[in-house]
Design a protein around this motif. Sequence first.
Motif, PDB file in Angstrom:
ATOM      1  N   LEU A  46       2.813   3.241  -2.387  1.00 18.55           N
ATOM      2  CA  LEU A  46       2.613   2.195  -1.387  1.00 18.55           C
ATOM      3  C   LEU A  46       3.974   1.809  -0.818  1.00 18.55           C
ATOM      4  O   LEU A  46       4.884   1.460  -1.564  1.00 18.55           O
ATOM      5  CB  LEU A  46       1.943   0.987  -2.034  1.00 18.55           C
ATOM      6  N   GLU A  47       4.109   1.907   0.489  1.00 22.80           N
ATOM      7  CA  GLU A  47       5.374   1.613   1.164  1.00 22.80           C
ATOM      8  C   GLU A  47       5.224   0.324   1.968  1.00 22.80           C
ATOM      9  O   GLU A  47       4.294   0.185   2.768  1.00 22.80           O
ATOM     10  CB  GLU A  47       5.737   2.789   2.079  1.00 22.80           C
ATOM     11  N   LEU A  48       6.134  -0.607   1.755  1.00 20.94           N
ATOM     12  CA  LEU A  48       6.100  -1.891   2.455  1.00 20.94           C
ATOM     13  C   LEU A  48       7.210  -1.945   3.501  1.00 20.94           C
ATOM     14  O   LEU A  48       8.379  -1.710   3.187  1.00 20.94           O
ATOM     15  CB  LEU A  48       6.286  -3.035   1.456  1.00 20.94           C
ATOM     16  N   GLY A  49       6.847  -2.260   4.739  1.00 17.02           N
ATOM     17  CA  GLY A  49       7.836  -2.375   5.800  1.00 17.02           C
ATOM     18  C   GLY A  49       8.537  -1.066   6.112  1.00 17.02           C
ATOM     19  O   GLY A  49       9.757  -0.991   6.047  1.00 17.02           O
ATOM     20  N   ARG A  68      -1.693   9.859  -2.688  1.00 18.44           N
ATOM     21  CA  ARG A  68      -1.978   8.975  -1.572  1.00 18.44           C
ATOM     22  C   ARG A  68      -0.700   8.255  -1.178  1.00 18.44           C
ATOM     23  O   ARG A  68       0.066   7.825  -2.038  1.00 18.44           O
ATOM     24  CB  ARG A  68      -3.036   7.935  -1.965  1.00 18.44           C
ATOM     25  N   HIS A  69      -0.490   8.103   0.115  1.00 19.18           N
ATOM     26  CA  HIS A  69       0.673   7.392   0.642  1.00 19.18           C
ATOM     27  C   HIS A  69       0.169   6.372   1.642  1.00 19.18           C
ATOM     28  O   HIS A  69      -0.338   6.719   2.708  1.00 19.18           O
ATOM     29  CB  HIS A  69       1.638   8.390   1.289  1.00 19.18           C
ATOM     30  N   LEU A  70       0.305   5.089   1.287  1.00 14.30           N
ATOM     31  CA  LEU A  70      -0.079   3.989   2.166  1.00 14.30           C
ATOM     32  C   LEU A  70       1.187   3.308   2.674  1.00 14.30           C
ATOM     33  O   LEU A  70       2.158   3.152   1.924  1.00 14.30           O
ATOM     34  CB  LEU A  70      -0.928   2.963   1.430  1.00 14.30           C
ATOM     35  N   ALA A  71       1.187   2.918   3.924  1.00 10.60           N
ATOM     36  CA  ALA A  71       2.322   2.218   4.509  1.00 10.60           C
ATOM     37  C   ALA A  71       1.825   0.929   5.170  1.00 10.60           C
ATOM     38  O   ALA A  71       0.944   0.973   6.029  1.00 10.60           O
ATOM     39  CB  ALA A  71       3.039   3.093   5.536  1.00 10.60           C
ATOM     40  N   ILE A 115       7.441   1.007  -2.764  1.00 13.29           N
ATOM     41  CA  ILE A 115       8.779   1.105  -2.173  1.00 13.29           C
ATOM     42  C   ILE A 115       8.872   0.113  -1.023  1.00 13.29           C
ATOM     43  O   ILE A 115       8.012   0.090  -0.144  1.00 13.29           O
ATOM     44  CB  ILE A 115       9.042   2.540  -1.675  1.00 13.29           C
ATOM     45  N   SER A 116       9.906  -0.703  -1.043  1.00 10.63           N
ATOM     46  CA  SER A 116      10.009  -1.763  -0.044  1.00 10.63           C
ATOM     47  C   SER A 116      11.235  -1.612   0.862  1.00 10.63           C
ATOM     48  O   SER A 116      12.352  -1.441   0.389  1.00 10.63           O
ATOM     49  CB  SER A 116      10.082  -3.128  -0.739  1.00 10.63           C
ATOM     50  N   GLY A 117      10.962  -1.712   2.153  1.00  9.06           N
ATOM     51  CA  GLY A 117      12.031  -1.826   3.135  1.00  9.06           C
ATOM     52  C   GLY A 117      12.006  -3.198   3.790  1.00  9.06           C
ATOM     53  O   GLY A 117      12.517  -3.373   4.898  1.00  9.06           O
ATOM     54  N   LEU A 118      11.400  -4.158   3.108  1.00 12.29           N
ATOM     55  CA  LEU A 118      11.220  -5.501   3.685  1.00 12.29           C
ATOM     56  C   LEU A 118      12.539  -6.273   3.782  1.00 12.29           C
ATOM     57  O   LEU A 118      13.417  -6.120   2.922  1.00 12.29           O
ATOM     58  CB  LEU A 118      10.234  -6.300   2.826  1.00 12.29           C
ATOM     59  N   PRO A 119      12.662  -7.124   4.795  1.00  4.88           N
ATOM     60  CA  PRO A 119      13.882  -7.926   4.990  1.00  4.88           C
ATOM     61  C   PRO A 119      13.841  -9.209   4.159  1.00  4.88           C
ATOM     62  O   PRO A 119      13.562 -10.300   4.668  1.00  4.88           O
ATOM     63  CB  PRO A 119      13.855  -8.230   6.491  1.00  4.88           C
ATOM     64  N   TRP A 120      14.120  -9.104   2.871  1.00  3.64           N
ATOM     65  CA  TRP A 120      13.970 -10.233   1.951  1.00  3.64           C
ATOM     66  C   TRP A 120      14.751 -11.470   2.387  1.00  3.64           C
ATOM     67  O   TRP A 120      14.308 -12.597   2.179  1.00  3.64           O
ATOM     68  CB  TRP A 120      14.402  -9.833   0.551  1.00  3.64           C
ATOM     69  N   ALA A 121      15.914 -11.262   2.981  1.00  7.82           N
ATOM     70  CA  ALA A 121      16.763 -12.400   3.356  1.00  7.82           C
ATOM     71  C   ALA A 121      16.117 -13.283   4.424  1.00  7.82           C
ATOM     72  O   ALA A 121      16.495 -14.446   4.579  1.00  7.82           O
ATOM     73  CB  ALA A 121      18.117 -11.898   3.846  1.00  7.82           C
ATOM     74  N   LEU A 122      15.134 -12.740   5.154  1.00  5.60           N
ATOM     75  CA  LEU A 122      14.478 -13.505   6.210  1.00  5.60           C
ATOM     76  C   LEU A 122      13.313 -14.341   5.702  1.00  5.60           C
ATOM     77  O   LEU A 122      12.772 -15.174   6.433  1.00  5.60           O
ATOM     78  CB  LEU A 122      13.962 -12.561   7.305  1.00  5.60           C
TER      79      LEU A 122
END
Length: 199
Positions: A46-49, A68-71, A115-122
């Motif tokens: 599972l891919e986030l952002g 399976r690959h979910l985004a 796996i996360s590409g999320l902008p945590w600082a925001l």
Amino acid sequence: MINDSTRFLVEFARHPQTVGAVAPSGNALSRSIIAPVPRTGEPTVLELGPGTGAFTAHIQHRLNGRGRHLAVELNDRFARQIAQRHHAVDVVIGDASGIREILRERDLPAADVIISGLPWALFTPDRQGRILDAVAAGLTTNGVFTTFAYLHALWSPPARRLRAALHARFDEVVRERAIWANLPPATVYHCRRPHPLGS
């Protein structure tokens, strides 16, 4: 034709509250963050952002048609681009805090890797907490969560809050060495053995 770097900059200018970088992640960071994706079996990833798909392409290469690959992407322009480029990826336009519902709708009990590409600082502390709770609850017992942070901001309050939140939800949190080749330089967190709060 607009390249990924230009598209990322355009989306950053349009939506600075939800797009946390001015350029896509580089290959060195991508290779490090997708390292926990198994090379065998049928894993659920599972891919986030995913943004413009820097991590997506590496995940797809590693899976090579397996599993399976979910985004999950909130930005509809990014989501459409991912869907057009990677037909094997199940793209969801939605919020990362809805992980459990997204998995349930697909009859998937849990993800092996998130796996996360999320902008945590925001994110506000409350939003960050809700997403991380959903991550921990959405992983298998031996699942792995990976995310990254920029080196120049490691000692900022949002970055310190993220580290504390990761340690509160995982038995093991390992920070990789600096990836100087990325723009800007970054580091990756590999988090294992989740213990969802309230479960």
